[in-house]
Design an enzyme around this catalytic site. Sequence first.
Site, PDB file in Angstrom:
ATOM      1  N   LYS A  51       0.838  -1.206   0.000  1.00  0.00           N
ATOM      2  CA  LYS A  51       0.000   0.000   0.000  1.00  0.00           C
ATOM      3  C   LYS A  51       0.872   1.255   0.000  1.00  0.00           C
ATOM      4  CE  LYS A  51      -3.919  -2.179   2.342  1.00  0.00           C
ATOM      5  NZ  LYS A  51      -4.711  -2.361   3.575  1.00  0.00           N
ATOM      6  N   GLN A  95      -4.389  -1.023   9.800  1.00  0.00           N
ATOM      7  CA  GLN A  95      -4.329  -2.349   9.181  1.00  0.00           C
ATOM      8  C   GLN A  95      -4.922  -3.384  10.139  1.00  0.00           C
ATOM      9  OE1 GLN A  95      -3.504  -2.965   6.002  1.00  0.00           O
ATOM     10  NE2 GLN A  95      -3.902  -5.134   6.237  1.00  0.00           N
ATOM     11  N   ASP A 118     -10.644   3.616   4.482  1.00  0.00           N
ATOM     12  CA  ASP A 118     -11.049   2.216   4.383  1.00  0.00           C
ATOM     13  C   ASP A 118     -12.567   2.088   4.306  1.00  0.00           C
ATOM     14  OD1 ASP A 118      -9.252   0.095   4.123  1.00  0.00           O
ATOM     15  OD2 ASP A 118      -8.522   0.315   6.178  1.00  0.00           O
TER      16      ASP A 118
END
Length: 287
Positions: A51, A95, A118
């Site tokens: 990422k 994460q 997200d």
Amino acid sequence: MILDGKAAALKIRARLREEVENLRPLLGREPGLAVILAGDDPSSRIYVRNKRQACAEAGCRSLLYELPASLGQAEMERLVDELNAREEVDGILIQLPLPPGLDSLKLLERIAPSKDVDGFHPQNMGRLALGLPGLRPCTPAGVMELLRLHGLSPQGKKAVVVGRSNIVGKPLALMLEADGPQGNATVTLCHSHTPDIKKECLRADFIFLALGRPQWLKADMVKEGAVVVDIGITRTDLGLKGDCDFDALLPKVRAITPVPGGIGPMTIAMLLRNTLQACILRAGGAP
Ligand code: GUN
């Protein structure tokens, strides 16, 4: 047809890179993504590395917060508060999974919804459920985009989603049933208490797999001409495997995604798209 997510993601990333270049003089800085990685889960480390690399290639700035698994909930919450307040941070990504002892739902809820790249904040999930604009979860958004790019629409079709996680299955089911040219499907969301998942899959025009069981979907579980989107990825002795028996399904289906090289790269492209969207919205522009 094999749905090449890697190629599609590279094209999207190249376009985003141009948009970032155009935006930089107006903004006076790069779009910024803060990534929180707690503990030492090896898969999470790889995902975060990929990422951040994609971020750099698109001309975005990424800030990494690598934290020990022992870090407490209160300290994590303080970090989220600090990142919420920082002007140059447009997106915040925690994460998952987090080490045991940390309450991930509570932390996700603490992220400012405008920086929630997200799309996991209850406000953004609620907006998705209501069909309102907002930041969308990256993996299901990547699935929808890959289908759209290949001219595949589930409109009016029967779609089966296997797996009801908050990250993939649930938001994907909402996107598929949403009113719009890439939605309007009749969706069945299957999970561990569904009596006969094979029967459900056999009736489906589109099958979406997000269970994390290598090669679970076999050729005798799909109808001829179905579209299979494989979102599972598991490390096995034979390498990375998806949730379907790709080789056996390929001659039978209309379209299928490979693993790796299918949905994974699309997730990263959608994260960059969300970061840019959050940046533009925070700067007062139209998305
Ligand atoms: N872990 C597995 N998938 C994801 C994702 O899309 N976002 C985050 N933050 N963690 C994940």
